[in-house]
Write a protein that holds these residues in place. Sequence first.
Motif, PDB file in Angstrom:
ATOM      1  N   ALA A  82       0.978  -1.102   0.008  1.00  0.00           N
ATOM      2  CA  ALA A  82       0.058  -0.091  -0.139  1.00  0.00           C
ATOM      3  C   ALA A  82       0.935   1.302  -0.187  1.00  0.00           C
ATOM      4  O   ALA A  82       2.056   1.425   0.713  1.00  0.00           O
ATOM      5  CB  ALA A  82      -0.898   0.105   1.323  1.00  0.00           C
ATOM      6  N   PHE A  83       0.627   2.152  -0.599  1.00  0.00           N
ATOM      7  CA  PHE A  83       1.164   3.496  -0.885  1.00  0.00           C
ATOM      8  C   PHE A  83       0.923   4.552   0.212  1.00  0.00           C
ATOM      9  O   PHE A  83      -0.273   4.388   0.791  1.00  0.00           O
ATOM     10  CB  PHE A  83       1.129   4.058  -2.183  1.00  0.00           C
ATOM     11  CG  PHE A  83       1.948   3.335  -3.319  1.00  0.00           C
ATOM     12  CD1 PHE A  83       3.153   3.854  -3.531  1.00  0.00           C
ATOM     13  CD2 PHE A  83       1.322   2.533  -3.766  1.00  0.00           C
ATOM     14  CE1 PHE A  83       3.985   3.329  -4.517  1.00  0.00           C
ATOM     15  CE2 PHE A  83       1.989   1.977  -4.932  1.00  0.00           C
ATOM     16  CZ  PHE A  83       3.395   2.189  -5.183  1.00  0.00           C
ATOM     17  N   SER A  84       1.759   5.385   0.871  1.00  0.00           N
ATOM     18  CA  SER A  84       1.438   6.354   1.551  1.00  0.00           C
ATOM     19  C   SER A  84       1.707   7.849   1.259  1.00  0.00           C
ATOM     20  O   SER A  84       2.580   7.760   0.422  1.00  0.00           O
ATOM     21  CB  SER A  84       2.212   6.050   2.943  1.00  0.00           C
ATOM     22  OG  SER A  84       2.028   4.666   3.463  1.00  0.00           O
ATOM     23  N   ARG A  85       1.124   8.549   2.067  1.00  0.00           N
ATOM     24  CA  ARG A  85       1.654   9.927   1.719  1.00  0.00           C
ATOM     25  C   ARG A  85       2.515  10.488   2.874  1.00  0.00           C
ATOM     26  O   ARG A  85       2.233  10.407   3.998  1.00  0.00           O
ATOM     27  CB  ARG A  85       0.178  10.759   1.698  1.00  0.00           C
ATOM     28  CG  ARG A  85      -0.521  10.975   0.301  1.00  0.00           C
ATOM     29  CD  ARG A  85      -1.377  12.032   0.261  1.00  0.00           C
ATOM     30  NE  ARG A  85      -2.352  11.798  -0.747  1.00  0.00           N
ATOM     31  CZ  ARG A  85      -3.447  12.609  -1.169  1.00  0.00           C
ATOM     32  NH1 ARG A  85      -3.894  13.913  -0.380  1.00  0.00           N
ATOM     33  NH2 ARG A  85      -3.933  12.468  -2.241  1.00  0.00           N
ATOM     34  N   LYS A  86       3.493  11.058   2.371  1.00  0.00           N
ATOM     35  CA  LYS A  86       4.363  11.669   3.164  1.00  0.00           C
ATOM     36  C   LYS A  86       4.297  13.180   3.134  1.00  0.00           C
ATOM     37  O   LYS A  86       4.708  13.731   1.940  1.00  0.00           O
ATOM     38  CB  LYS A  86       5.999  11.328   2.919  1.00  0.00           C
ATOM     39  CG  LYS A  86       7.231  11.721   3.651  1.00  0.00           C
ATOM     40  CD  LYS A  86       8.453  11.169   3.188  1.00  0.00           C
ATOM     41  CE  LYS A  86       9.502  11.961   3.854  1.00  0.00           C
ATOM     42  NZ  LYS A  86      10.746  11.234   3.477  1.00  0.00           N
ATOM     43  N   ASN A  87       3.729  14.132   3.908  1.00  0.00           N
ATOM     44  CA  ASN A  87       3.602  15.359   3.666  1.00  0.00           C
ATOM     45  C   ASN A  87       4.580  16.192   4.040  1.00  0.00           C
ATOM     46  O   ASN A  87       5.225  16.162   5.187  1.00  0.00           O
ATOM     47  CB  ASN A  87       2.269  15.535   4.885  1.00  0.00           C
ATOM     48  CG  ASN A  87       1.078  14.896   4.307  1.00  0.00           C
ATOM     49  OD1 ASN A  87       0.326  15.254   3.223  1.00  0.00           O
ATOM     50  ND2 ASN A  87       0.636  13.752   4.906  1.00  0.00           N
ATOM     51  N   TYR A  88       4.923  17.196   3.222  1.00  0.00           N
ATOM     52  CA  TYR A  88       6.091  18.079   3.473  1.00  0.00           C
ATOM     53  C   TYR A  88       5.738  19.313   2.503  1.00  0.00           C
ATOM     54  O   TYR A  88       5.357  18.923   1.315  1.00  0.00           O
ATOM     55  CB  TYR A  88       7.277  17.363   3.744  1.00  0.00           C
ATOM     56  CG  TYR A  88       8.052  17.147   2.351  1.00  0.00           C
ATOM     57  CD1 TYR A  88       8.740  17.833   1.673  1.00  0.00           C
ATOM     58  CD2 TYR A  88       7.942  15.902   1.857  1.00  0.00           C
ATOM     59  CE1 TYR A  88       9.391  17.506   0.499  1.00  0.00           C
ATOM     60  CE2 TYR A  88       8.574  15.186   0.839  1.00  0.00           C
ATOM     61  CZ  TYR A  88       9.373  16.217   0.146  1.00  0.00           C
ATOM     62  OH  TYR A  88       9.858  15.600  -1.092  1.00  0.00           O
ATOM     63  N   PHE A  89       6.330  20.449   2.918  1.00  0.00           N
ATOM     64  CA  PHE A  89       6.302  21.533   1.983  1.00  0.00           C
ATOM     65  C   PHE A  89       7.658  21.961   1.532  1.00  0.00           C
ATOM     66  O   PHE A  89       8.618  22.257   2.531  1.00  0.00           O
ATOM     67  CB  PHE A  89       5.508  22.876   2.912  1.00  0.00           C
ATOM     68  CG  PHE A  89       5.654  23.843   2.035  1.00  0.00           C
ATOM     69  CD1 PHE A  89       4.682  24.252   0.917  1.00  0.00           C
ATOM     70  CD2 PHE A  89       6.396  24.892   2.333  1.00  0.00           C
ATOM     71  CE1 PHE A  89       4.582  25.368   0.178  1.00  0.00           C
ATOM     72  CE2 PHE A  89       6.648  26.004   1.432  1.00  0.00           C
ATOM     73  CZ  PHE A  89       5.592  26.272   0.382  1.00  0.00           C
ATOM     74  N   TYR A  90       7.768  21.724   0.364  1.00  0.00           N
ATOM     75  CA  TYR A  90       8.896  22.064  -0.333  1.00  0.00           C
ATOM     76  C   TYR A  90       8.953  22.140  -1.885  1.00  0.00           C
ATOM     77  O   TYR A  90       8.177  21.531  -2.258  1.00  0.00           O
ATOM     78  CB  TYR A  90      10.089  20.805   0.111  1.00  0.00           C
ATOM     79  CG  TYR A  90      11.612  21.303  -0.202  1.00  0.00           C
ATOM     80  CD1 TYR A  90      11.985  22.271   0.837  1.00  0.00           C
ATOM     81  CD2 TYR A  90      12.286  20.888  -1.170  1.00  0.00           C
ATOM     82  CE1 TYR A  90      13.436  22.771   0.758  1.00  0.00           C
ATOM     83  CE2 TYR A  90      13.738  21.333  -1.061  1.00  0.00           C
ATOM     84  CZ  TYR A  90      14.087  22.274  -0.262  1.00  0.00           C
ATOM     85  OH  TYR A  90      15.326  22.610  -0.302  1.00  0.00           O
ATOM     86  N   PRO A  91       9.550  23.090  -2.441  1.00  0.00           N
ATOM     87  CA  PRO A  91       9.173  23.639  -3.626  1.00  0.00           C
ATOM     88  C   PRO A  91       9.423  22.496  -4.916  1.00  0.00           C
ATOM     89  O   PRO A  91       8.913  22.438  -5.817  1.00  0.00           O
ATOM     90  CB  PRO A  91      10.074  24.749  -4.190  1.00  0.00           C
ATOM     91  CG  PRO A  91      10.893  24.845  -2.973  1.00  0.00           C
ATOM     92  CD  PRO A  91      10.379  24.017  -1.696  1.00  0.00           C
ATOM     93  N   ASP A  92      10.358  21.514  -4.639  1.00  0.00           N
ATOM     94  CA  ASP A  92      10.436  20.390  -5.433  1.00  0.00           C
ATOM     95  C   ASP A  92       9.366  19.445  -5.506  1.00  0.00           C
ATOM     96  O   ASP A  92       9.172  18.653  -6.239  1.00  0.00           O
ATOM     97  CB  ASP A  92      11.837  19.694  -5.117  1.00  0.00           C
ATOM     98  CG  ASP A  92      11.797  18.914  -3.885  1.00  0.00           C
ATOM     99  OD1 ASP A  92      10.872  18.909  -3.398  1.00  0.00           O
ATOM    100  OD2 ASP A  92      13.070  18.428  -3.662  1.00  0.00           O
ATOM    101  N   MET A  93       8.292  19.405  -4.571  1.00  0.00           N
ATOM    102  CA  MET A  93       7.157  18.568  -4.723  1.00  0.00           C
ATOM    103  C   MET A  93       5.988  19.210  -4.386  1.00  0.00           C
ATOM    104  O   MET A  93       5.499  19.893  -3.345  1.00  0.00           O
ATOM    105  CB  MET A  93       7.397  17.763  -3.404  1.00  0.00           C
ATOM    106  CG  MET A  93       6.443  16.772  -3.109  1.00  0.00           C
ATOM    107  SD  MET A  93       6.716  15.551  -4.615  1.00  0.00           S
ATOM    108  CE  MET A  93       7.892  14.363  -4.064  1.00  0.00           C
TER     109      MET A  93
END
Length: 480
Positions: A82-93
Motif C-alpha cells: 500500500a502506498f502512503s502520503r508523506k506530507n511536507y512543504f518544499y518547492p520540489d514537490m
Amino acid sequence: MLSQEETSKLKIGLEIHVQLTNLKTKLFCPCPSDYRGKKPNENVCPICLGLPGTLPQVNSKAIESAIAVCLAFKAKVQPYVAFSRKNYFYPDMNKNYQITQYDKAGGATIGIGGHVTISMDGERREIPFRRIQLEEDPGRLVHVEKGSVRKTYIDYNRAGIALVEVVTEPVMHQPKEARLVLEKIQTTLEHLGVLDPSFEGSMRCDANVSYAGGARIEIKNINSFREVEQALRFEELRLAYLPKLESNVTKRWGEKEGVTATSREKETEEDYRYFPEPDIPPILVDEKLVERIRRHLPELPDERLERFIRAYKLPEKLASILVMEKPVADFFEEALQFSNDPKEVAYWLTNEVVRRWRECDVDCRKSKFKPRNLAKLVNMVKEGALTPRMAKSVLWDVVLTGEDVEEYIERKGISIIRDPNMFKQVILKVLEEKPNLRENASKNERIIDFICGEVQKKLDGRADPIILRNEVKKLVEEED
Ligand SMILES: [Zn+2]
C-alpha cells in the motif's frame, strides 16, 4: 584515524535512492521517463504536476522491477502493498506530499529485510536491509547565479520518476564499508537490468551516523560513492572528538568545501504526518507473478563471482574487482573470446586499463578501447613480441584513442630489441656508472635483476628480458 575500539562505536546506516532507469514512463503517469537533456518542464502532465482532481495510476512495470530488486537482495516480497502520503512543504514537490511507501500507519512496503554481501579486508560480511520501498522522485531545483542575482528555478521533468529506496540497518562501522555496500548495490542493480549508473543522478544516497549512542546525524543527497566515504570520515572524526550534539540534525555535504554543514533540525517521522494514500487502492501481489520474476532473474554479481573463480581459475580478489562493475566484467568476458589466458586478461584489465580510465575520467561503457584490442596486447606479451613495460606504454595511449594495438606499434616503429651486442654496450655502461655492482653480481640474483632494470630504463623497456638476462650473466661472469 580512529582506533578499532572507537570505530566500533560508530554506527552508519544508508538510505539509497535508485531510479528505475529501465522504465519508459513515470511511476504514476504516462509521461516519458527520459528527462535528461530535455527542456525544463517538458515531460510533465497534470498528474505529475499534482493538479487537483487528477488520479495517479500505478505503472505495473515499476511494481515488477521493484519485486525483482527485492528478490535480487533476498528480501521478502510482501503479499499486500500500500502506498502512503508523506506530507511536507518544499518547492520540489508541488503537491506538498510525496507518494511513497511506509511500514507503519496502514502502509506496507514492497520488500522487508534482505541483505547485501561485501568483502572487506579479506572477510565476507552481510549487511542487512530494513526495507525496500517504491516511491516517486521529486522535481529538481536549479540554482542559477548571475553576478549578485541568485535565482532558483524548478524543473518538474524528474517529478514522478520511479525510485526504489533501499534502507539498510545502521550496522556499518566504517566509511569504507558504506562505500562497498553502495558499490555492491549498484553492480547488483545493473546486472539486474533496472539501473544504468551512467545516467547522472540515477543513484543517490543519504547516510545517517551516530557515535556511541549519541544523536543521529543525517547527511543528505550525496552524489558519488567517494563523497559518501569522505562525508562519513568527516563526521566520524567530528563525532568522536567534538562535544556531543543535543539533538538529531540533518546535514548537507559540501563537495567543494569537504565539510558537512547543518541544514536543519532533523524532522522526526511524526513531522511527516504519514497516512495511507487515498487515491491508490492497496495492491495484492500475486505469488505466481513473484515466482515468474524469480525464474527470470539474470546472473547476479555473487553468482558471477563464483563462476569467475570456478571457470576461469581467478583469485577471489581479482574476480571481485571485475564483478564490482558490470561493464568491466562484460569487457573481461568479451576479451576472452580472443585470448585463452583469463588471468592475464583480468590482470591487465583491472591493473592497467581500469586505472587509465579512472585517471582520465573515461566511462568504460563509452570507451573507444575494445576488448579484442586488449586480448591482442595480452597475446603479444605472451608471445614475446612486447615486453610488459612496452605493453604498458602502448596501453597508455590506445586506451584513450582506441587505435588498434598492432597498427599503433607499426606506426610508432616500436619493436623489441633482441641483439645481444646492443645489450653488451649498455650493460658495460651501467657497470661503468656503478662500479660497486660488479663485485657481488655473479653470486647475487637480485643484483642481476637490478642491472637488467637499469638496462631496460636506458632502452625504454624494449629489451627482450630473457636474452638480456643471459647477456648480463655472461658479462658478469667474464668480469670475475
Ligand atoms: Zn506526468
